[in-house]
Scaffold this active site. Structure first.
Site, PDB file in Angstrom:
ATOM      1  N   ARG A  19      -8.145  11.105  -5.602  1.00 47.34           N
ATOM      2  CA  ARG A  19      -9.362  10.459  -5.106  1.00 47.34           C
ATOM      3  C   ARG A  19     -10.510  11.448  -4.897  1.00 47.34           C
ATOM      4  O   ARG A  19     -11.690  11.079  -4.957  1.00 47.34           O
ATOM      5  CB  ARG A  19      -9.077   9.723  -3.797  1.00 47.34           C
ATOM      6  N   ARG A  48       0.832  -1.205   0.000  1.00 50.39           N
ATOM      7  CA  ARG A  48       0.000   0.000   0.000  1.00 50.39           C
ATOM      8  C   ARG A  48       0.868   1.257   0.000  1.00 50.39           C
ATOM      9  O   ARG A  48       0.569   2.241   0.667  1.00 50.39           O
ATOM     10  CB  ARG A  48      -0.959  -0.002   1.195  1.00 50.39           C
ATOM     11  N   ARG A  78      -3.797   6.545   0.823  1.00 43.73           N
ATOM     12  CA  ARG A  78      -4.424   7.744   1.390  1.00 43.73           C
ATOM     13  C   ARG A  78      -3.485   8.570   2.262  1.00 43.73           C
ATOM     14  O   ARG A  78      -3.793   9.722   2.565  1.00 43.73           O
ATOM     15  CB  ARG A  78      -5.651   7.317   2.207  1.00 43.73           C
ATOM     16  N   TYR A  83     -14.870 -12.664   0.956  1.00 46.43           N
ATOM     17  CA  TYR A  83     -15.603 -11.462   0.552  1.00 46.43           C
ATOM     18  C   TYR A  83     -16.914 -11.838  -0.150  1.00 46.43           C
ATOM     19  O   TYR A  83     -17.977 -11.261   0.112  1.00 46.43           O
ATOM     20  CB  TYR A  83     -14.754 -10.615  -0.392  1.00 46.43           C
ATOM     21  N   ASP A  89      -6.929  -3.247  -6.879  1.00 48.36           N
ATOM     22  CA  ASP A  89      -7.542  -3.763  -5.657  1.00 48.36           C
ATOM     23  C   ASP A  89      -7.738  -5.270  -5.818  1.00 48.36           C
ATOM     24  O   ASP A  89      -7.692  -5.795  -6.946  1.00 48.36           O
ATOM     25  CB  ASP A  89      -8.885  -3.074  -5.394  1.00 48.36           C
TER      26      ASP A  89
END
Length: 642
Positions: free
Chosen positions: A336, A323, A327, A449, A372
């Site tokens: 974003r 990552r 962010r 998921y 992702d």
């Protein structure tokens, strides 16, 4: 006539059956296949088997408490070995007075022929795991003298499991396996395989595979045969056979619900045509991809990162961060603010931009594509949304066995073209000597998921389906295996130099469940990745899984912070590279503490070739960018080889 939809339609089917070769040929032909059946082995009784005679006498004198009969032919060879040496009827009477355990229907039938009924019958699929599970529910074996009638070589896993339960375990060897006296038909089948004249390969026992490989090795054809075998549809009768195939690096394409010869052929007939088309398409791609991956003249080939993947010495320890574009970076937040997450993932230009910005800012030694884990679920029929404040949500989760049929095959990666364009664009925008990593979610994490409908604390829906309906679980996992293998190879073909499997939720499982329900499928994926391309296998949350992560065939095992790196590497084995394992929260510490913690990780790696420095998970949103950059500089400085 074959059952509806179950037809080989003229495919050439090889089988290595010995005692039931004629029956196997008839079943193959019944289902529309061209049978190529060659005996692969014969049983060889032991001459003057004194241990068998001693065993029989100990049964008669009450010195044995429990006997496990693994095979029917073994039981019969035992009776033959003691004939005229021991009072046979007295032996059988004594055997009826102690606990006898039969692994499957064949030893049960052999015992019934002499009017004996076993105490315990082990249920399908009759592996050593079912033996131990049955014992756990039926009897206590602590301090009991227990004899296992083995076939071929001893089953070390079974013996270890019995000993762990406190039994005094002995093994009884009653016969050996050898090649057939006439090896001509077997040699002919091996040659047909090498010549590309076999489409489907059926295996009903591990010894068949052992003997086929033994003869191929003896004839100097091992490499050619192994490559050819992987190009066929490989069909296994059941879990024990599948485990042996995977241990030797062969993918398992078909395994029937019931581990018997008839269901094996029927399932193979139903599925082989489609599987063969997919395998041939993938093979064509892999041939070109492998050439690029093994190009030693490529600028990235001798990068520190790839040399570490190959466990070659490097001038310093390479570092990249999971990552690393995210962010915590102002530039990423600005992007974003103008687009949703899924829209960003579908925009190759922006994906390349945010990753290349991160690489330049941090000074890392490898880039990973910006994407992702979950977009692969959309073309497989799952309704994915990244809801604001909730994260990923699947609006049509899988909850029942019947729901698995809604999961579509990923027949091609055309629907994920934007990911391949991201690989190409990022590869073009990076420095030529900077390796690029592709990635995918591992099958358990994707399944979790899809079943939970999002993230979960306890994975109760996932585990419920897994435990209640192993057949549905296997079907779901096999679909993910095919999808992930195709997806990763497409990324490699588009320009990635390595790939990583992220099993973010595997830590929810204990070792036994991981081995049974996950490990076989991860092995299958890694076996199908283009040769020469390093695979990093990363699972977080449970260090007890590390030995199994090392069994998958991955070049690199990722390690999280819940275990010391030196202990982890010792557990994994120094013949495999490791990646990790600084706690991501360390990046919030002051510079002196961050340096101390980074040095601890490097000291535990001890300069051994094959260490890639990384975090034990992704960079946290609260991380100061300057701290991330400082960490990279610290690792480079402190690991510099003199």
């Amino acid at each position: 006539m074959p059952e509806n939809g179950k037809n080989f339609a003229g495919l050439n089917v090889a089988s290595f059956e010995s005692r039931r070769g004629k029956e196997m040929a008839m079943i193959i032909e019944k289902f529309g296949g061209v049978a190529h059946v060659s005996p692969s082995m014969r049983e060889v009784p032991l001459d003057d088997n004194q241990p068998a005679i001693d065993f029989a006498n100990r049964v008669i004198t009450g010195q044995i408490d429990i006997v496990i009969f693994m095979t029917g032919v073994g039981f019969n060879h035992l009776l033959a070995a003691i004939d005229r040496k021991v009072d046979k009827q007295r032996f059988l009477d004594s055997l009826s007075d102690i606990i006898t355990i039969c692994r499957g229907p064949k030893p049960v039938a052999a015992m019934r022929e002499v009017k004996l009924t076993p105490t315990i019958k082990v249920p399908e699929p009759n592996t050593w795991r079912e033996i131990l599970q049955t014992i756990d529910t039926e009897i206590h074996i602590a301090n009991q003298t227990l004899v296992v009638q083995e076939y071929g070589i001893a089953n070390a896993s079974l013996v270890a499991g019995l000993e762990a339960r406190g039994a005094n375990v002995e093994t009884l060897h009653v016969y050996d396996w050898d090649l057939p006296e006439d090896i001509g038909p077997l040699a002919a089948n091996i040659q047909k395989m090498i010549d590309g004249k076999i489409d489907v390969s059926l295996f009903t026992s591990a010894n068949q595979l052992n003997h086929v490989l033994k003869l191929a090795q003896r004839q100097g054809q091992m490499e050619a045969f192994s490559a050819a075998l992987r190009g066929t549809v490989i069909c296994s009768v059941g879990p024990t056979m599948s485990e042996r195939l995977r241990d030797l690096g062969y993918p398992v394409d078909v395994e029937p619900e019931h581990p018997k010869m008839g269901p094996l052929v029927a399932t193979a007939a139903e599925r082989s045509q489609d599987i063969l088309v997919r395998k041939r398409q993938i093979r064509a791609v892999l041939q070109e991809t492998t050439k690029a991956a093994l190009n030693k003249e490529a600028p990235w080939y001798n990068s520190a990162f790839l040399k570490a993947c190959r466990r070659e010495p490097t001038d310093f320890t390479p570092v990249w961060l999971m990552r690393q574009a995210g962010r915590y970076m102002k530039e990423y937040r600005e992007v974003r603010a103008k687009t949703s997450f899924l829209e960003l993932c579908a925009n190759p230009q922006l994906c390349s931009e945010v990753m290349c910005t991160a690489v330049e800012k941090l000074g890392v030694d490898a880039a990973i594509i910006f994407s992702d884990l979950l977009p692969i679920l959309q073309p497989m029929g799952l309704d994915l949304e990244f809801a604001k404040g909730e994260g990923p949500v699947i609006h049509n989760p899988i909850r029942e066995a019947a729901d698995v049929d809604r999961v579509l095959e990923l027949e091609s990666t055309d629907s994920l073209h934007y990911v391949m364009e991201t690989v190409k664009q990022t590869r073009a925008d990076l420095p030529a000597d900077m390796p690029l990593i592709g990635f995918a979610g591992a099958p358990f994490t994707l399944a979790s998921y899809a079943i939970e409908g999002g993230s979960s604390r306890d994975y109760v829906n996932t585990k419920t389906l897994m435990f209640r309906d192993p057949g549905a679980w296997r079907e779901l996992m096999e679909r993910f295996v095919r999808a992930i293998s195709r997806y990763l190879n497409a990324q490699i073909a588009a320009g990635a130099q390595a790939v990583q499997l992220f099993d973010s939720w595997a830590g929810a499982l204990g070792p036994d469940d991981y081995r049974r329900y996950v490990l076989p499928y991860v092995k299958d994926i890694i076996a199908q990745i283009a040769p020469g391309v390093p695979v990093i296998n990363f699972a977080t949350g449970n260090p007890a899984l590390l030995p199994m992560l090392a069994e998958t065939g991955a070049a690199v095992v990722g390690v999280d912070w819940r275990i010391r790196l030196d202990v982890a590497w010792e557990t994994i084995g120094h013949n495999i590279a490791v990646q990790g394992n600084l706690d991501p929260v360390s990046l919030l510490a002051d510079p002196m503490e961050l340096r101390r913690r980074a040095k601890d990780v490097l000291d535990q790696a001890a300069g051994r070739p094959g260490h890639i420095f990384n975090l034990g998970h992704g960079v946290m949103q609260q991380t100061p960018v300057d701290n991330a950059r400082a960490l990279v500089d610290m690792v480079h400085e402190m690991s510099q080889r003199k």
